[in-house]
Motif scaffolding. Structure first.
Motif, PDB file in Angstrom:
ATOM      1  N   ILE A 142      88.629  58.087-133.398  1.00  0.00           N
ATOM      2  CA  ILE A 142      87.735  57.758-134.514  1.00  0.00           C
ATOM      3  C   ILE A 142      86.816  56.628-134.056  1.00  0.00           C
ATOM      4  O   ILE A 142      87.278  55.640-133.470  1.00  0.00           O
ATOM      5  CB  ILE A 142      88.531  57.308-135.745  1.00  0.00           C
ATOM      6  CG1 ILE A 142      89.549  58.384-136.137  1.00  0.00           C
ATOM      7  CG2 ILE A 142      87.597  56.995-136.919  1.00  0.00           C
ATOM      8  CD1 ILE A 142      90.547  57.926-137.166  1.00  0.00           C
ATOM      9  N   GLU A 143      85.524  56.756-134.312  1.00  0.00           N
ATOM     10  CA  GLU A 143      84.570  55.761-133.830  1.00  0.00           C
ATOM     11  C   GLU A 143      84.601  54.494-134.673  1.00  0.00           C
ATOM     12  O   GLU A 143      84.743  54.549-135.907  1.00  0.00           O
ATOM     13  CB  GLU A 143      83.158  56.332-133.819  1.00  0.00           C
ATOM     14  CG  GLU A 143      82.145  55.370-133.207  1.00  0.00           C
ATOM     15  CD  GLU A 143      80.784  55.998-133.019  1.00  0.00           C
ATOM     16  OE1 GLU A 143      80.569  57.112-133.530  1.00  0.00           O
ATOM     17  OE2 GLU A 143      79.939  55.370-132.350  1.00  0.00           O
ATOM     18  N   LEU A 144      84.466  53.353-134.014  1.00  0.00           N
ATOM     19  CA  LEU A 144      84.364  52.062-134.689  1.00  0.00           C
ATOM     20  C   LEU A 144      82.915  51.830-135.093  1.00  0.00           C
ATOM     21  O   LEU A 144      81.993  52.067-134.288  1.00  0.00           O
ATOM     22  CB  LEU A 144      84.816  50.922-133.771  1.00  0.00           C
ATOM     23  CG  LEU A 144      86.325  50.685-133.631  1.00  0.00           C
ATOM     24  CD1 LEU A 144      86.997  51.843-132.880  1.00  0.00           C
ATOM     25  CD2 LEU A 144      86.578  49.376-132.886  1.00  0.00           C
ATOM     26  N   LYS A 184      86.514  44.420-135.476  1.00  0.00           N
ATOM     27  CA  LYS A 184      85.050  44.399-135.622  1.00  0.00           C
ATOM     28  C   LYS A 184      84.393  44.669-134.276  1.00  0.00           C
ATOM     29  O   LYS A 184      84.800  44.099-133.266  1.00  0.00           O
ATOM     30  CB  LYS A 184      84.585  43.046-136.169  1.00  0.00           C
ATOM     31  CG  LYS A 184      85.044  42.750-137.583  1.00  0.00           C
ATOM     32  CD  LYS A 184      84.504  41.408-138.054  1.00  0.00           C
ATOM     33  CE  LYS A 184      84.955  41.103-139.471  1.00  0.00           C
ATOM     34  NZ  LYS A 184      84.429  39.784-139.934  1.00  0.00           N
ATOM     35  N   LEU A 185      83.394  45.528-134.281  1.00  0.00           N
ATOM     36  CA  LEU A 185      82.621  45.837-133.078  1.00  0.00           C
ATOM     37  C   LEU A 185      81.191  45.351-133.305  1.00  0.00           C
ATOM     38  O   LEU A 185      80.493  45.865-134.179  1.00  0.00           O
ATOM     39  CB  LEU A 185      82.640  47.340-132.780  1.00  0.00           C
ATOM     40  CG  LEU A 185      81.935  47.768-131.495  1.00  0.00           C
ATOM     41  CD1 LEU A 185      82.665  47.207-130.276  1.00  0.00           C
ATOM     42  CD2 LEU A 185      81.856  49.291-131.401  1.00  0.00           C
ATOM     43  N   ASN A 186      80.783  44.362-132.526  1.00  0.00           N
ATOM     44  CA  ASN A 186      79.467  43.751-132.705  1.00  0.00           C
ATOM     45  C   ASN A 186      78.601  43.971-131.474  1.00  0.00           C
ATOM     46  O   ASN A 186      79.105  44.012-130.344  1.00  0.00           O
ATOM     47  CB  ASN A 186      79.595  42.241-132.963  1.00  0.00           C
ATOM     48  CG  ASN A 186      80.415  41.940-134.197  1.00  0.00           C
ATOM     49  OD1 ASN A 186      80.059  42.338-135.292  1.00  0.00           O
ATOM     50  ND2 ASN A 186      81.523  41.234-134.029  1.00  0.00           N
ATOM     51  N   MET A 187      77.309  44.080-131.699  1.00  0.00           N
ATOM     52  CA  MET A 187      76.344  44.183-130.610  1.00  0.00           C
ATOM     53  C   MET A 187      75.543  42.890-130.542  1.00  0.00           C
ATOM     54  O   MET A 187      75.163  42.321-131.562  1.00  0.00           O
ATOM     55  CB  MET A 187      75.397  45.364-130.840  1.00  0.00           C
ATOM     56  CG  MET A 187      74.403  45.583-129.702  1.00  0.00           C
ATOM     57  SD  MET A 187      73.255  46.952-130.050  1.00  0.00           S
ATOM     58  CE  MET A 187      72.254  46.236-131.342  1.00  0.00           C
ATOM     59  N   HIS A 188      75.302  42.417-129.318  1.00  0.00           N
ATOM     60  CA  HIS A 188      74.567  41.175-129.117  1.00  0.00           C
ATOM     61  C   HIS A 188      73.331  41.460-128.257  1.00  0.00           C
ATOM     62  O   HIS A 188      73.415  42.137-127.241  1.00  0.00           O
ATOM     63  CB  HIS A 188      75.447  40.123-128.454  1.00  0.00           C
ATOM     64  CG  HIS A 188      76.698  39.832-129.208  1.00  0.00           C
ATOM     65  ND1 HIS A 188      76.737  38.999-130.304  1.00  0.00           N
ATOM     66  CD2 HIS A 188      77.967  40.302-129.056  1.00  0.00           C
ATOM     67  CE1 HIS A 188      77.961  38.943-130.772  1.00  0.00           C
ATOM     68  NE2 HIS A 188      78.727  39.730-130.051  1.00  0.00           N
ATOM     69  N   LYS A 189      72.206  40.941-128.690  1.00  0.00           N
ATOM     70  CA  LYS A 189      70.952  41.184-128.000  1.00  0.00           C
ATOM     71  C   LYS A 189      70.894  40.426-126.680  1.00  0.00           C
ATOM     72  O   LYS A 189      71.330  39.278-126.582  1.00  0.00           O
ATOM     73  CB  LYS A 189      69.773  40.775-128.886  1.00  0.00           C
ATOM     74  CG  LYS A 189      69.623  41.616-130.156  1.00  0.00           C
ATOM     75  CD  LYS A 189      69.295  43.071-129.794  1.00  0.00           C
ATOM     76  CE  LYS A 189      69.090  43.908-131.049  1.00  0.00           C
ATOM     77  NZ  LYS A 189      68.778  45.320-130.715  1.00  0.00           N
ATOM     78  N   GLU A 201      86.351  42.583-131.456  1.00  0.00           N
ATOM     79  CA  GLU A 201      87.276  41.555-131.937  1.00  0.00           C
ATOM     80  C   GLU A 201      88.468  42.234-132.595  1.00  0.00           C
ATOM     81  O   GLU A 201      88.303  43.124-133.433  1.00  0.00           O
ATOM     82  CB  GLU A 201      86.589  40.638-132.945  1.00  0.00           C
ATOM     83  CG  GLU A 201      85.456  39.819-132.373  1.00  0.00           C
ATOM     84  CD  GLU A 201      84.843  38.902-133.409  1.00  0.00           C
ATOM     85  OE1 GLU A 201      85.337  37.773-133.564  1.00  0.00           O
ATOM     86  OE2 GLU A 201      83.888  39.338-134.070  1.00  0.00           O
ATOM     87  N   LEU A 202      89.654  41.794-132.223  1.00  0.00           N
ATOM     88  CA  LEU A 202      90.874  42.409-132.722  1.00  0.00           C
ATOM     89  C   LEU A 202      91.608  41.474-133.655  1.00  0.00           C
ATOM     90  O   LEU A 202      91.821  40.306-133.332  1.00  0.00           O
ATOM     91  CB  LEU A 202      91.798  42.782-131.548  1.00  0.00           C
ATOM     92  CG  LEU A 202      91.181  43.630-130.439  1.00  0.00           C
ATOM     93  CD1 LEU A 202      92.221  43.945-129.383  1.00  0.00           C
ATOM     94  CD2 LEU A 202      90.587  44.913-131.003  1.00  0.00           C
ATOM     95  N   TYR A 203      92.002  41.990-134.814  1.00  0.00           N
ATOM     96  CA  TYR A 203      92.838  41.265-135.758  1.00  0.00           C
ATOM     97  C   TYR A 203      94.024  42.162-136.075  1.00  0.00           C
ATOM     98  O   TYR A 203      93.870  43.218-136.678  1.00  0.00           O
ATOM     99  CB  TYR A 203      92.069  40.927-137.040  1.00  0.00           C
ATOM    100  CG  TYR A 203      90.857  40.085-136.802  1.00  0.00           C
ATOM    101  CD1 TYR A 203      90.978  38.728-136.580  1.00  0.00           C
ATOM    102  CD2 TYR A 203      89.585  40.651-136.791  1.00  0.00           C
ATOM    103  CE1 TYR A 203      89.862  37.940-136.365  1.00  0.00           C
ATOM    104  CE2 TYR A 203      88.462  39.876-136.566  1.00  0.00           C
ATOM    105  CZ  TYR A 203      88.621  38.519-136.358  1.00  0.00           C
ATOM    106  OH  TYR A 203      87.509  37.737-136.136  1.00  0.00           O
ATOM    107  N   SER A 204      95.197  41.762-135.653  1.00  0.00           N
ATOM    108  CA  SER A 204      96.376  42.595-135.797  1.00  0.00           C
ATOM    109  C   SER A 204      96.912  42.552-137.218  1.00  0.00           C
ATOM    110  O   SER A 204      96.458  41.787-138.057  1.00  0.00           O
ATOM    111  CB  SER A 204      97.467  42.131-134.826  1.00  0.00           C
ATOM    112  OG  SER A 204      97.934  40.846-135.202  1.00  0.00           O
TER     113      SER A 204
END
Length: 354
Positions: A142-144, A184-189, A201-204
């Motif tokens: 499943i895509e994030l 959370k999957l974030n993109m940075h310029k 970022e992983l939060y268990s």
């Protein structure tokens, strides 16, 4: 723990190295995966120590193309395999069937799922779109959702042949989603590369148990707008795994409940203030002020003024002297009433009747 994947397009450019240093310093990843390094192992080894990583694995570039590196810190167990350097959908299917362990795969897939993943000239072949999508579905991935932008790669910016594509992405299995539902999957310029880095970022669930507390209140159901707002928010959520959607909805209801509680408290406070004003109004005997300014200072002032008027500050005794202490004034009052209702008083009243 978090990981960053970036198609850096060459570590020979000092500006790219500086941009990479800024990304690592800002987000402190435990795992860093670099593609298109255009460098050899010696350079990666030097870069590994400079960036604060204790382990690395790298593949040299061939001429002026290729090369990638995996860097990780000592607190991370990472077992890279050389045969994984060639991304293959057949390999993804094979790995999906090898084990039932939770897993996530991210990076530059160099392919897309739908036509919306590309903007520019020359659309992506439909056969490749279908093949990639079927592979992901066959793997049970499943895509994030990607935050911070839609496209991760571009070329010819500002020109008629400007092309933008979403090539860097992340997919995870259902069991992995269960472990990290708040990821959370974030993109940075980055202006020094045609690829933008993506940051996971992983939060268990342990973090969830300690930090996230949701309590449903039955009183919310009595509010007319509760069902409508919750349903509307659910429809706005992107299609994804059920658990993260449920957590997002729980977070929304929690914020809704806070606003409801604050409004409830405000209403109660207003009722108390109205009751207080009525109380002070009665004590001040200012019934003539029916619809005036709702300011209790006026009523406080009136009641305080009445108390001052009813207070006896001093009395004069039989000889005309002034006394102000409580005991002395009580003595004067007592003698006055004894005289008034005693024998002398009865004689005085009888004389008045005659």
């Amino acid at each position: 723990m978090n990981a960053i994947s970036w198609n850096c397009r060459g570590l020979g450019n000092p500006r790219v190295v500086h941009a990479l240093w800024d990304v690592v310093k800002s987000h402190k990843p435990n795992i860093l995966f670099l593609m298109e390094t255009l460098s050899n192992k010696e350079r990666i080894k030097h870069l590994c120590g400079k960036l604060g990583f204790s382990n690395f694995w790298a593949v040299d570039c061939v001429g002026r193309s290729g090369g990638f590196a995996l860097l990780w810190k000592s607190n991370v167990k990472c077992f890279p395999e050389r045969e994984r350097r060639r991304e293959s959908w057949d390999l993804l299917k094979f790995l999906a069937n090898c084990s039932g362990l939770p897993w996530v795969v991210l990076g530059d897939f160099n392919d897309m799922i739908s036509k919306e993943d590309k903007k520019g000239i020359h659309g992506h072949p439909q056969a490749l779109l279908d093949g990639f999508k079927q592979t992901i579905e066959a793997c049970g991935l499943i895509e994030l959702d990607l935050m911070g932008g839609k496209y991760t790669w571009e070329k010819c910016r500002g020109k008629p042949e400007w092309v933008r594509e979403r090539l860097d992405r992340a997919f995870a299995s259902s069991s992995w989603w269960g472990l990290f539902p708040l990821c959370k999957l974030n993109m940075h310029k980055c202006v020094h590369s045609d690829h933008d880095p993506i940051h996971l970022e992983l939060y268990s669930t342990e973090y969830l148990k300690k930090k996230f507390r949701f309590r449903f209140e039955n009183t919310w159901l009595k509010e007319s707008n509760f069902h409508e707002e919750v349903s509307a928010h659910w429809r706005r959520l992107k299609p994804s795994h059920f658990l993260p959607k449920l957590l997002e909805l729980s977070s929304f209801m929690g914020e809704w409940g806070k606003r409801f509680f604050n409004n409830f408290q405000k209403k109660k406070l207003e009722e108390l203030m109205i009751n207080e004003e009525l109380c002070w109004q009665q004590r001040a005997k200012s019934f003539w002020l029916q619809d005036g300014d709702s300011n209790t200072r006026f009523f406080h002032a009136c009641a305080t003024s009445r108390r001052k008027q009813n207070h006896i500050h001093y009395l004069k005794d039989e000889e005309g002297g002034v006394v102000s202490t409580h005991e002395e004034m009580c003595g004067i009052v007592k003698r006055y009433f004894i005289k008034l209702f005693g024998d002398e008083g009865r004689v005085m009243r009888n004389n008045m009747k005659v």
